[in-house]
Design an enzyme around this catalytic site. Structure first.
Site, mmCIF file in Angstrom:
data_model
loop_
_atom_site.group_PDB
_atom_site.id
_atom_site.type_symbol
_atom_site.label_atom_id
_atom_site.label_comp_id
_atom_site.label_asym_id
_atom_site.label_seq_id
_atom_site.Cartn_x
_atom_site.Cartn_y
_atom_site.Cartn_z
ATOM 1 N N SER A 14 0.823 -1.213 0.000
ATOM 2 C CA SER A 14 0.000 0.000 0.000
ATOM 3 C C SER A 14 0.857 1.263 0.000
ATOM 4 C CB SER A 14 -0.932 -0.004 1.216
ATOM 5 O OG SER A 14 -0.176 -0.043 2.415
ATOM 6 N N GLY A 50 10.582 15.003 -3.187
ATOM 7 C CA GLY A 50 9.446 15.241 -4.063
ATOM 8 C C GLY A 50 9.431 14.334 -5.281
ATOM 9 N N GLU A 117 17.359 19.310 -7.583
ATOM 10 C CA GLU A 117 18.161 18.359 -6.805
ATOM 11 C C GLU A 117 19.352 17.912 -7.637
ATOM 12 O OE1 GLU A 117 15.503 15.233 -5.584
ATOM 13 O OE2 GLU A 117 14.801 16.380 -3.865
ATOM 14 N N HIS A 350 19.746 3.123 0.777
ATOM 15 C CA HIS A 350 18.620 4.039 0.582
ATOM 16 C C HIS A 350 17.618 3.553 -0.471
ATOM 17 C CE1 HIS A 350 16.700 7.905 0.764
ATOM 18 N NE2 HIS A 350 16.991 8.230 -0.470
ATOM 19 N N GLU A 374 9.238 0.298 -6.453
ATOM 20 C CA GLU A 374 10.629 -0.052 -6.139
ATOM 21 C C GLU A 374 10.903 -1.549 -6.285
ATOM 22 O OE1 GLU A 374 12.043 2.203 -2.770
ATOM 23 O OE2 GLU A 374 13.918 1.063 -2.704
ATOM 24 N N SER A 390 11.794 8.124 -8.565
ATOM 25 C CA SER A 390 11.166 6.846 -8.197
ATOM 26 C C SER A 390 9.663 6.974 -7.949
ATOM 27 C CB SER A 390 11.857 6.222 -6.985
ATOM 28 O OG SER A 390 12.253 7.193 -6.078
HETATM 29 C C1 LIG Z 1 13.898 8.456 3.544
HETATM 30 C C2 LIG Z 1 13.480 8.308 2.098
HETATM 31 C C3 LIG Z 1 13.348 9.446 1.302
HETATM 32 C C4 LIG Z 1 12.951 9.309 -0.045
HETATM 33 N N1 LIG Z 1 12.774 10.446 -0.809
HETATM 34 C C5 LIG Z 1 12.310 10.314 -2.086
HETATM 35 C C6 LIG Z 1 11.996 11.465 -2.867
HETATM 36 O O1 LIG Z 1 12.085 12.593 -2.405
HETATM 37 N N2 LIG Z 1 11.557 11.273 -4.143
HETATM 38 C C7 LIG Z 1 11.420 10.035 -4.715
HETATM 39 O O2 LIG Z 1 11.026 9.916 -5.878
HETATM 40 N N3 LIG Z 1 11.698 8.928 -3.973
HETATM 41 C C8 LIG Z 1 12.123 9.033 -2.692
HETATM 42 N N4 LIG Z 1 12.385 7.915 -1.960
HETATM 43 C C9 LIG Z 1 12.127 6.608 -2.577
HETATM 44 C C10 LIG Z 1 10.623 6.378 -2.661
HETATM 45 O O3 LIG Z 1 10.020 6.819 -1.469
HETATM 46 C C11 LIG Z 1 10.276 4.907 -2.878
HETATM 47 O O4 LIG Z 1 11.043 4.376 -3.900
HETATM 48 C C12 LIG Z 1 8.810 4.737 -3.244
HETATM 49 O O5 LIG Z 1 8.005 5.389 -2.304
HETATM 50 C C13 LIG Z 1 8.453 3.262 -3.329
HETATM 51 O O6 LIG Z 1 7.058 3.132 -3.451
HETATM 52 P P1 LIG Z 1 6.434 1.667 -3.544
HETATM 53 O O7 LIG Z 1 4.960 1.841 -3.616
HETATM 54 O O8 LIG Z 1 7.106 0.916 -4.598
HETATM 55 O O9 LIG Z 1 6.851 0.961 -2.174
HETATM 56 P P2 LIG Z 1 6.566 1.380 -0.662
HETATM 57 O O10 LIG Z 1 6.096 2.772 -0.561
HETATM 58 O O11 LIG Z 1 7.743 0.990 0.129
HETATM 59 O O12 LIG Z 1 5.350 0.429 -0.277
HETATM 60 C C14 LIG Z 1 5.528 -0.973 -0.137
HETATM 61 C C15 LIG Z 1 4.296 -1.541 0.521
HETATM 62 O O13 LIG Z 1 4.324 -2.964 0.472
HETATM 63 C C16 LIG Z 1 4.007 -3.499 1.757
HETATM 64 N N5 LIG Z 1 4.608 -4.838 1.830
HETATM 65 C C17 LIG Z 1 5.913 -5.183 1.788
HETATM 66 N N6 LIG Z 1 6.034 -6.533 1.833
HETATM 67 C C18 LIG Z 1 4.784 -7.046 1.915
HETATM 68 C C19 LIG Z 1 4.248 -8.368 2.000
HETATM 69 N N7 LIG Z 1 5.038 -9.464 2.025
HETATM 70 N N8 LIG Z 1 2.901 -8.529 2.080
HETATM 71 C C20 LIG Z 1 2.076 -7.451 2.088
HETATM 72 N N9 LIG Z 1 2.530 -6.167 2.014
HETATM 73 C C21 LIG Z 1 3.863 -5.977 1.920
HETATM 74 C C22 LIG Z 1 4.578 -2.480 2.717
HETATM 75 O O14 LIG Z 1 4.053 -2.620 4.000
HETATM 76 C C23 LIG Z 1 4.157 -1.190 1.998
HETATM 77 O O15 LIG Z 1 2.819 -0.903 2.237
HETATM 78 C C24 LIG Z 1 12.749 8.036 -0.610
HETATM 79 C C25 LIG Z 1 12.879 6.901 0.197
HETATM 80 C C26 LIG Z 1 13.225 7.033 1.542
HETATM 81 C C27 LIG Z 1 13.333 5.799 2.388
#
Ligand SMILES: Cc1cc2nc3c(=O)[nH]c(=O)nc-3n(C[C@H](O)[C@H](O)[C@H](O)COP(=O)(O)OP(=O)(O)OC[C@H]3O[C@@H](n4cnc5c(N)ncnc54)[C@H](O)[C@@H]3O)c2cc1C
Length: 544
Positions: A14, A50, A117, A350, A374, A390
């Protein structure tokens, strides 16, 4: 007999990827989102800077594409980059329609404030204060909660993907289909099959494989490990981005000390009191992220230290407090006054640039399995991610996935519900011993930090490989004998992902982007290709 839970779309995770996909898919069918903790526990929630997009009239698609390709050090898939950049502004408008607020420009309130950035040739980062990710999650969660076709199940953890391996074709390797996932309902401890014609894997990254990480504790690489066990191709897992400076406190979660502090004039010292950055780069503390991270790592390893020190005491104290109120307060809470003393910092893992290999429509090599965010490797980051690309990648590819599904009415796989076996927990004792799990997890994280970190070598990687094989077999053995818990499942996934990262790193006999090895210090034309891994042995994901 436990019932199979069915919906049109099963979304695992989520964060921005899962939620933005769910909101679109819900207009065409029923959506179940399973998420392993609370809905807001995600990397998305932590994003500060952002989201990048061509928004200003001075900017152009070509400039954003070029900046992305340069950062990617020759490994980006150019068609994917072009598509992401071109579709970016429309996806941002959708976020705004879903209720996401971005900070407005002080000069022209009718438009948004754009930040610049590292690596971007001009300002193109839309942001909400310095909590963009939290704002995106807030708006998307609210919109999904209001949609009648979406069910969000918190504390539901995906264990393994369901494929033909569970439906009587144990040894099938080619032409696999995904029918959903076994899911651990944490409250009851039951594992139940959740099925769907389309399964979306959006579980985020794997930076928690390292001792120091900026990521919240959900980032254990579950999706990558599950997809690999199921037989999907994974790619480029050697490319991990490290942030140079996080506050060092082994007892607590990492806290980012923004690059802006160095931009404001802070210096880095080793524990012997030497200002070392000038020895590594003439730009000293203002050198690019990977150079600063590598220099800090070298100093720490040379002296056997756990951290280095960041010093901004020579700057006006009031100015520092006004410019960095959050960082100042955080340090104070941890007994350091930034304006009077040097603070301990370490680099931290990171961002994972590689992941499950997908095409331009987010389709993996398993039919019916789409991977977004990701967890995926779309090719847009290549060997190094451009800052703030990302979040953009996640919304663009979730749109591509639903577009593909809607334009291919026969794409949902037919789920043979009556052939899907119940989770077999028989013969397993409830012998979970937290000390074993905690110990193995710590051992893995130390191993990855020391041997598969910012600077690598063949000797370190080979040593890591031998140890991870041992840990893997111990964990797998423990897994087969023990009733599953989220801690054990995360350990199993972490050890699998660590193994895959090490194998990938060993295969790349050059230094490129984020992968730096002292045995092959330069980039080689012959190595300019993706590192692809796919399971060839017996299935890892048989229900117990
Ligand atoms: C400190 C920090 C700062 C950042 N700043 C930026 C920025 O400024 N700009 C940018 O573009 N990116 C930034 N990033 C990177 C970016 O935030 C992430 O790459 C992006 O939010 C990933 O989104 P996602 O939906 O793929 O995964 P996530 O947002 O990590 O969501 C993954 C979801 O999967 C769930 N999950 C995991 N495993 C399971 C499982 N086995 N069963 C059920 N649920 C599960 C988790 O609980 C979570 O809800 C930053 C990252 C960090 C850590």
């Amino acid at each position: 007999m436990t019932p199979v839970r069915q919906s049109d779309f099963l979304v695992i995770g989520s964060g921005i990827a899962g939620l933005s996909f769910a909101l679109k898919a819900a207009n065409t069918g029923t959506v179940t989102i399973v998420t392993k903790k609370e809905h807001k526990d995600s990397n998305t929630n932590y994003a500060q800077g952002g989201i990048a997009a061509v928004w200003d009239s001075q900017d152009s698609y070509d400039k954003h594409v070029q900046d992305t390709l340069i950062a990617g050090a020759g490994l980006c898939r150019e068609d994917a980059v072009r598509m992401m950049v071109r579709e970016g502004p429309d996806r941002i408008r959708e976020l705004i329609d879903w209720g996401v607020r971005f900070t407005r420009s002080k000069q022209k309130s009718e438009t948004y404030s754009l930040a610049r950035e590292g690596g971007h040739s001009l300002a193109r980062i839309l942001h909400y204060k310095d909590i963009t990710g939290r704002e995106i999650e807030r708006a998307l969660i609210q919109a999904t909660r209001e949609h009648p076709n979406i069910t969000i199940l918190e504390n539901h953890m995906a264990v393994d993907l369901i494929t033909e391996h569970h439906t009587e074709q144990e040894n099938k390797v080619e032409g696999l289909h995904c029918y959903g996932s076994y899911v651990l309902e944490k409250e009851t401890g039951q594992v139940i099959p959740y099925t769907a014609g389309n399964t979306l894997l959006c579980t985020g990254g794997a930076a928690r494989a390292y001792l120091h990480s900026t990521n919240p504790d959900i980032a254990t690489g579950d999706g990558i490990a599950m997809a690999y066990r199921a037989g999907a191709k994974v790619a480029n897992l050697e490319f991990i981005q490290f942030h140079p400076t996080t506050f060092y406190n082994p007892e607590q979660e990492s806290f980012l000390i923004s690059e802006a502090v160095r931009g404001h004039g802070a210096h880095l010292y080793n524990t012997r009191g030497e200002r070392f950055m000038l020895r590594y780069d003439e730009r000293a503390e203002l050198a690019p992220r990977d150079i600063v991270a590598r220099a800090i790592d070298t100093e720490m390893k040379k002296h056997g230290d756990s951290h280095v020190l960041l010093d901004i005491t020579h700057k006006d104290a009031e100015e520092v407090k006004t410019r960095f109120p959050n960082i100042y307060q955080y340090c104070l809470d941890n007994k350091y006054d930034l304006t009077r003393e040097r603070i301990p910092v370490v680099p931290a893992a990171h961002y994972m640039c590689g992941g499950v290999n997908v095409d331009l429509d987010a389709r993996s090599s398993i039919e019916g399995l789409f991977v977004i965010g990701e967890t995926s490797c779309t090719g847009v980051h290549g060997a190094n991610r451009l800052a703030s690309n990302s979040l953009l990648e996640a919304v663009v590819f979730s749109h591509r996935a639903i577009e593909y599904i809607c334009s291919h009415p026969h794409s949902p796989v037919h789920v043979p519900v009556d052939k899907i076996p119940e989770w077999d927990a028989s013969g397993t004792e409830n012998t979970e011993e937290w000390v074993l799990i905690a110990h193995d997890r710590r051992e893995l994280q130390e191993l990855m930090w020391d041997y598969v970190g910012i600077i690598r070598s063949n000797i370190r990687l080979q040593r890591a490989y031998r140890r991870v094989l041992l840990i893997n077999s111990e964990v797998e053995d423990f897994y087969r004998r023990t009733r599953v818990t989220s801690g054990l499942l995360e350990l199993r996934n972490l050890s699998m992902v660590s193994y895959l990262m090490i194998r990938s790193a060993l295969q790349r006999e050059e230094s490129r982007g984020l992968h730096y090895t002292t045995d092959y210090p330069g980039a080689k034309e012959s190595e300019c290709h993706d590192t692809l891994l796919q399971r060839t042995d017996r299935p890892w994901n048989m229900a117990k």
